[in-house]
Design a protein around this motif. Structure first.
Motif, short mmCIF file in Angstrom:
data_model
loop_
_atom_site.label_atom_id
_atom_site.label_comp_id
_atom_site.label_asym_id
_atom_site.label_seq_id
_atom_site.Cartn_x
_atom_site.Cartn_y
_atom_site.Cartn_z
N GLU A 171 -1.72 0.41 4.52
CA GLU A 171 -1.84 1.78 4.99
C GLU A 171 -0.57 2.54 4.66
N PHE A 172 -0.75 3.69 4.04
CA PHE A 172 0.38 4.55 3.76
C PHE A 172 0.73 5.32 5.02
N PRO A 173 2.00 5.61 5.22
CA PRO A 173 2.38 6.43 6.37
C PRO A 173 1.72 7.81 6.28
N GLU A 174 1.56 8.44 7.41
CA GLU A 174 0.95 9.76 7.46
C GLU A 174 1.71 10.72 6.55
N GLY A 175 0.97 11.55 5.82
CA GLY A 175 1.59 12.53 4.95
C GLY A 175 1.78 12.08 3.52
N ILE A 176 1.37 10.87 3.19
CA ILE A 176 1.48 10.39 1.82
C ILE A 176 0.10 10.38 1.19
N ASP A 177 -0.02 11.07 0.06
CA ASP A 177 -1.26 11.11 -0.70
C ASP A 177 -1.08 10.21 -1.92
N TYR A 178 -2.06 9.33 -2.17
CA TYR A 178 -1.93 8.31 -3.20
C TYR A 178 -3.20 8.20 -4.02
N ASN A 179 -3.09 8.23 -5.34
CA ASN A 179 -4.22 8.02 -6.25
C ASN A 179 -3.81 7.05 -7.34
N ILE A 180 -4.72 6.15 -7.70
CA ILE A 180 -4.49 5.24 -8.82
C ILE A 180 -5.75 5.20 -9.66
N ASP A 181 -5.56 5.14 -10.96
CA ASP A 181 -6.66 5.01 -11.89
C ASP A 181 -6.19 4.07 -12.99
N GLY A 182 -7.09 3.26 -13.49
CA GLY A 182 -6.71 2.35 -14.56
C GLY A 182 -7.71 1.23 -14.72
N THR A 183 -7.42 0.37 -15.66
CA THR A 183 -8.31 -0.72 -16.00
C THR A 183 -7.50 -1.99 -16.25
N ALA A 184 -8.07 -3.12 -15.83
CA ALA A 184 -7.49 -4.42 -16.15
C ALA A 184 -8.53 -5.25 -16.88
N ILE A 185 -8.08 -6.04 -17.83
CA ILE A 185 -8.95 -6.96 -18.54
C ILE A 185 -8.34 -8.34 -18.44
N VAL A 186 -9.15 -9.29 -17.97
CA VAL A 186 -8.71 -10.68 -17.86
C VAL A 186 -9.67 -11.53 -18.66
N THR A 187 -9.12 -12.37 -19.53
CA THR A 187 -9.94 -13.27 -20.34
C THR A 187 -9.57 -14.70 -20.01
N PHE A 188 -10.60 -15.53 -19.85
CA PHE A 188 -10.44 -16.95 -19.57
C PHE A 188 -11.17 -17.75 -20.65
N THR A 189 -10.67 -18.95 -20.95
CA THR A 189 -11.40 -19.88 -21.80
C THR A 189 -11.74 -21.11 -20.95
#
Length: 192
Positions: A171-189
């Motif tokens: 939880e962010f403290p009151e008054g903090i606005d937070y946005n995240i956007d992105g992509t992760a790629i994980v490859t396994f064999t």
């Protein structure tokens, strides 16, 4: 700067398995996932905006794993075990200015959880690529979902979307606005 790197890394890595599902996704053969898999690729990119006290911080980050010794075992009873280590290099910018490449080792990962597949969506708890153990993670982990973009007898590739992801329980403290956007790629064999 180290604190910012740690926060961004924890947020991104905790949500390595977080994405939105698609209704028209093809089914994947659930039986193919059962077994032990070794991580061979881990990349991500993010854009994050944090606003507080009238100030805005924009950051962009790219991460790339290497020196993988990280395995996930998907058991027939829909449980899983993830353990191992790897190196991570993070590059990026903060408010348009380049930051020095940050190198770290994610080690001593030792977690367990559960998994299921619906269409092309892999939902799992207990998988993490962060440097934490069962006492912290397993009891507090919420399920996250990723899209399986490739699953055959030798390769598993998942893609995660970080759109507006916030770690469970954080939880962010009151008054903090937070946005995240992105992509992760994980490859396994497949190991076995």
């Amino acid at each position: 700067m180290k604190h910012l790197k740690s926060i961004i890394t924890l947020i991104i890595l905790t949500f390595t398995l977080a994405s939105c599902s698609t209704d028209d996704a093809p089914d994947v053969d659930t039986n193919l996932i059962v077994g032990e898999w070794s991580m061979t690729e881990f990349t991500y990119n993010t854009e994050t905006t944090v606003t507080f006290g009238g100030q805005t911080i924009n950051s962009q980050g790219d991460g790339e794993g290497s020196n993988f010794d990280y395995n996930v075992t998907f058991n027939e009873d829909n449980t899983l075990v993830a353990n191992g280590s790897y190196d991570l290099t993070i590059t990026g910018t903060v408010n348009g200015e380049a930051i020095s490449a940050q190198n770290s080792t994610v080690s001593e990962v030792n977690t367990n959880g559960e998994w299921s597949i619906n269409g092309d969506q892999l939902t799992a708890s207990g998988i993490t690529t962060a440097d934490i153990d069962n006492e912290f993670f397993s009891g507090n982990a919420e399920e996250s979902t990723s899209t399986i973009t490739l699953l055959n007898s030798s390769t598993l590739r998942i893609e995660s979307d970080f759109a507006d992801a916030i770690p469970a329980g954080f939880e962010f403290p009151e008054g903090i606005d937070y946005n995240i956007d992105g992509t992760a790629i994980v490859t396994f064999t497949r190991v076995n």
